[in-house]
Motif scaffolding. Structure first.
Motif, PDB file in Angstrom:
ATOM      1  N   GLU A 151       0.828  -1.210   0.000  1.00  0.00           N
ATOM      2  CA  GLU A 151       0.000   0.000   0.000  1.00  0.00           C
ATOM      3  C   GLU A 151       0.864   1.263   0.000  1.00  0.00           C
ATOM      4  OE1 GLU A 151      -3.539   2.151   2.662  1.00  0.00           O
ATOM      5  OE2 GLU A 151      -2.624   0.261   3.332  1.00  0.00           O
ATOM      6  N   ILE A 154       2.627   1.803  -3.437  1.00  0.00           N
ATOM      7  CA  ILE A 154       1.715   2.376  -4.434  1.00  0.00           C
ATOM      8  C   ILE A 154       1.467   3.854  -4.144  1.00  0.00           C
ATOM      9  CG2 ILE A 154      -0.641   2.298  -5.334  1.00  0.00           C
ATOM     10  CD1 ILE A 154      -0.582  -0.752  -4.835  1.00  0.00           C
ATOM     11  N   ASP A 155       1.246   4.176  -2.873  1.00  0.00           N
ATOM     12  CA  ASP A 155       1.016   5.571  -2.494  1.00  0.00           C
ATOM     13  C   ASP A 155       2.217   6.448  -2.851  1.00  0.00           C
ATOM     14  OD1 ASP A 155      -1.486   4.981  -1.518  1.00  0.00           O
ATOM     15  OD2 ASP A 155      -0.885   4.935   0.590  1.00  0.00           O
ATOM     16  N   VAL A 158       2.012   7.208  -6.619  1.00  0.00           N
ATOM     17  CA  VAL A 158       0.895   8.106  -6.896  1.00  0.00           C
ATOM     18  C   VAL A 158       1.198   9.509  -6.381  1.00  0.00           C
ATOM     19  CG1 VAL A 158      -1.532   8.596  -6.389  1.00  0.00           C
ATOM     20  CG2 VAL A 158      -0.821   6.265  -6.971  1.00  0.00           C
ATOM     21  N   ARG A 173      -3.578   8.422 -11.910  1.00  0.00           N
ATOM     22  CA  ARG A 173      -3.473   7.868 -10.558  1.00  0.00           C
ATOM     23  C   ARG A 173      -4.245   6.552 -10.388  1.00  0.00           C
ATOM     24  NH1 ARG A 173      -6.800  12.354 -10.494  1.00  0.00           N
ATOM     25  NH2 ARG A 173      -8.937  12.000  -9.753  1.00  0.00           N
ATOM     26  N   ASP A 174      -5.498   6.503 -10.833  1.00  0.00           N
ATOM     27  CA  ASP A 174      -6.302   5.289 -10.629  1.00  0.00           C
ATOM     28  C   ASP A 174      -5.776   4.136 -11.468  1.00  0.00           C
ATOM     29  OD1 ASP A 174      -7.902   6.673  -8.864  1.00  0.00           O
ATOM     30  OD2 ASP A 174      -9.365   7.245 -10.393  1.00  0.00           O
ATOM     31  N   ARG A 177      -2.610   2.909  -9.725  1.00  0.00           N
ATOM     32  CA  ARG A 177      -2.927   2.114  -8.529  1.00  0.00           C
ATOM     33  C   ARG A 177      -3.342   0.695  -8.906  1.00  0.00           C
ATOM     34  NH1 ARG A 177      -3.150   4.369  -3.685  1.00  0.00           N
ATOM     35  NH2 ARG A 177      -3.348   6.633  -3.476  1.00  0.00           N
ATOM     36  N   THR A 178      -4.213   0.600  -9.895  1.00  0.00           N
ATOM     37  CA  THR A 178      -4.729  -0.709 -10.308  1.00  0.00           C
ATOM     38  C   THR A 178      -3.614  -1.622 -10.786  1.00  0.00           C
ATOM     39  OG1 THR A 178      -6.858   0.269 -10.940  1.00  0.00           O
ATOM     40  CG2 THR A 178      -6.315  -1.882 -11.882  1.00  0.00           C
ATOM     41  N   ASN A 181      -0.785  -2.555  -8.111  1.00  0.00           N
ATOM     42  CA  ASN A 181      -1.245  -3.525  -7.127  1.00  0.00           C
ATOM     43  C   ASN A 181      -0.909  -4.951  -7.547  1.00  0.00           C
ATOM     44  OD1 ASN A 181      -2.790  -4.171  -4.656  1.00  0.00           O
ATOM     45  ND2 ASN A 181      -4.212  -5.113  -6.100  1.00  0.00           N
TER      46      ASN A 181
END
Length: 238
Positions: A151, A154-155, A158, A173-174, A177-178, A181
């Motif tokens: 987590e 990823i943060d 982003v 960003r989305d 993240r996807t 992951n």
């Protein structure tokens, strides 16, 4: 028969199920999909829900629906792969490593430059967000908390997109993240040294903080290049 009758958003549920089935190859690409009536029966929903789902999937470039032609799957080059939902479905398909390779190649074109921009333009608040993610990564590694490490990792990436102050990069960003992951879960175990991964991220952060755009860009490039090499090695063994 899948029954979504109790759902408050039947069309969204059907969009997910049908979209995933199409992307994962459950329907022949050279034939029409079942009729609206057949889809109503299969998914246990109304024609209204089916039509809304068809609109949503059409907007993603996945299908077309025309009178007398039925519902047909679009060629893959028309799919909106930048849509996070579409990407998620693609990563469920086999072999997902090919999708990850393409994603990582795109990262090499975006994230190093985002780092350079962050080094030039990041506000104190944006820098603090990157640093916070790095600190959480360090703590997660110390606690051997893989979920928290993922987590925070990823943060971190982003937060750099935001720090670039480029609206187009921020909109990634989305999608990022996807894909991360899944990607990080493939590449981190291969490195087998979480502390070195933290060090690599720290070098990126320090370069951004010091305003050294070239160093920040090169550090991120090397990080992504290592991930790409791991993915390519795995693909060569399939």
């Amino acid at each position: 028969m899948a029954n979504f009758a109790s759902s408050k958003n039947l069309s969204q549920r059907m969009t997910i199920e049908l979209g995933r089935a199409i992307v994962c190859g459950e329907y022949p690409r050279d034939k029409s999909l079942p009729t609206e009536a057949a889809l109503c029966e299969k998914f246990g929903v109304s024609r209204t829900a089916v039509r809304e789902a068809i609109k949503m999937l059409t907007a993603k470039g996945l299908i077309t629906s025309k009178p007398k032609q039925g519902i047909r799957i679009q060629p893959e080059e028309n799919w909106n792969i930048l849509d996070p939902e579409m990407l998620s479905w693609s990563l469920e398909a086999k072999p997902s490593l090919i999708v990850l390779k393409e994603f990582t190649q795109m990262r090499m074109a975006v994230e190093p430059e985002a780092c350079a921009l962050a080094a030039r333009h990041a506000s104190p608040e944006r820098l603090a967000a990157i640093e916070s993610s790095l600190v959480r990564m360090e703590q997660a590694v110390q606690n051997n908390d893989l979920a928290a490490e993922l987590e925070a990792d990823i943060d971190f990436h982003v937060a750099i997109l935001y720090a670039s102050e480029n609206r187009f990069y921020i909109r990634m960003r989305d999608f990022t993240r996807t894909a991360l992951n899944v990607s990080i879960q493939h590449t981190t175990p291969a490195i087998d040294n979480s502390e070195s991964i933290v060090d690599e991220h720290a070098r990126i952060y320090n370069a951004i903080k010091s305003g050294n755009a070239e160093r920040a860009k090169n550090s991120m490039f090397l990080l992504i290049d290592e991930a790409l090499s791991i993915i390519e090695d795995k693909l060569s063994k399939i």
